[in-house]
Motif scaffolding. Structure first.
Motif, PDB file in Angstrom:
ATOM      1  N   PRO A  23       0.914  -0.911  -0.372  1.00  0.00           N
ATOM      2  CA  PRO A  23       0.171  -0.292  -0.265  1.00  0.00           C
ATOM      3  C   PRO A  23       0.178   1.042   0.141  1.00  0.00           C
ATOM      4  CG  PRO A  23      -0.950  -1.875   1.367  1.00  0.00           C
ATOM      5  CD  PRO A  23       0.360  -2.165   1.201  1.00  0.00           C
ATOM      6  N   ARG A  35      -8.977   0.614   0.857  1.00  0.00           N
ATOM      7  CA  ARG A  35      -9.163  -0.454   2.168  1.00  0.00           C
ATOM      8  C   ARG A  35     -10.416  -0.376   1.902  1.00  0.00           C
ATOM      9  NH1 ARG A  35      -6.161  -1.567   8.406  1.00  0.00           N
ATOM     10  NH2 ARG A  35      -7.384  -3.833   8.005  1.00  0.00           N
ATOM     11  N   TYR A  40      -6.958  -4.633   0.504  1.00  0.00           N
ATOM     12  CA  TYR A  40      -6.649  -3.030  -0.060  1.00  0.00           C
ATOM     13  C   TYR A  40      -6.553  -3.058  -1.486  1.00  0.00           C
ATOM     14  CZ  TYR A  40      -4.306  -1.592   4.269  1.00  0.00           C
ATOM     15  OH  TYR A  40      -4.086  -1.095   5.269  1.00  0.00           O
TER      16      TYR A  40
END
Length: 307
Positions: A23, A35, A40
């Motif tokens: 991420p 998210r 994610y």
């Protein structure tokens, strides 16, 4: 030989590169990281799933891996280039002459959104969607509203998403020729994934149905003409649903009509929990057979022809 030695990495360096926080890396590269429950994803690649912040899988292409393979796949880097980039990203670059800053997605100017030029007629799109079982009057309804047309260059279906002012902000493309069942699909550059393909909202109704793809929305509409409010996310990222709810505060009930495959059902469960916590009444409607609403529509049409 010197070049070959410089390309070798220690076990510690390889472990450092492979354990890069995805991420954080994708945010650095300019992606809009979101998210959803335990996973994610990104606005640009909504079929992407990042698990445990270290591994990724892109369902639309059936590929996955770690940070190294991500840079190889989406940033056109060789294996050594990817490892060196990740070591630099984590502040553990090898002793070497000063390198120029790697070009990332953030360094590129954002592309301006513009609808593809329209073809003189919509015959190929009309014929393609009729072949997929969608009713002629449904196709005409979306064409007349300006939400669907045929592009002049490639003759793709263009599914247009408009904001609350009526301004086109998103356009999804679907090829009208399916080779072995896998036709072209993609988004027009600069599209806003927070805007979906939708039926204009009826303010009297407090319910909206949510689909993955425009063709599934149109398929459901072919089966249930009484459907009044519906939005297609054009993927699995829920930005379009959030925008729809923000623009239509009278909506209190959400019906999830996502695909029956693993990504669709995992996302449905995540959205069910997320929006229930926000106070919405959540339910799910599934096709009686097939992996999505268009497949069910086609099977039903075939059965009717057989009778």
């Amino acid at each position: 030989m010197t070049s070959e030695i410089k390309r070798r990495f220690t076990d510690t360096e390889m472990q450092t590169a492979r354990e890069t926080d995805l991420p954080e890396l994708l945010t650095h590269l300019g992606y809009q990281v979101k998210r959803i429950g335990r996973y994610y994803t990104t606005a640009e690649m909504d079929s992407l799933r990042i698990k445990d912040r270290r591994t990724w899988f892109r369902y639309s292409q059936g590929i996955g891996g770690d940070a190294i393979t991500f840079l190889q796949q989406f940033c056109d880097k060789t294996f050594p280039e990817a490892v060196e980039y990740l070591l630099t990203f984590q502040g553990k670059a090898r002793d070497a002459p000063v390198k120029t800053k790697p070009v990332t997605k953030q360094d590129k100017p954002s592309e301006q959104f513009a609808l593809p030029p329209r073809n003189a007629d919509d015959r190929r799109v009309f014929a393609y969607l009729r072949k997929r079982g969608i009713a002629a009057q449904v196709i005409r309804q979306f064409m007349n509203s300006g939400s669907l047309y045929e592009d002049a260059v490639h003759h793709n279906c263009v599914f247009v998403g408009r904001d609350h002012t009526g301004q086109a902000r998103y356009a999804g493309l679907r090829g009208t020729y399916d080779r072995d069942g896998k036709g072209f699909r993609g988004d027009v550059s600069g599209s806003d994934k927070n805007i979906g393909f939708a039926i204009p909202c009826d303010p009297v109704s407090d319910q909206v149905r949510v689909f993955e793809a425009p063709i599934d929305l149109m398929s459901y509409y072919t089966l249930h003409r009484s459907c009044c409010n519906a939005v297609a996310l054009c993927g699995l990222y829920d930005g379009a649903l959030r925008t729809y709810l923000r623009n239509n505060p009278q909506i209190k009930r959400i019906v999830l009509c996502l695909d029956m495959d693993t990504p669709g059902q995992e996302t449905a469960e995540q959205l069910r929990k997320k929006y229930a916590e926000l106070g919405y009444e959540i339910s799910q409607e599934k096709p009686r057979s097939g992996k999505d609403w268009n497949e069910y529509l086609q099977k039903r049409k075939a059965l009717e022809r057989g009778r």
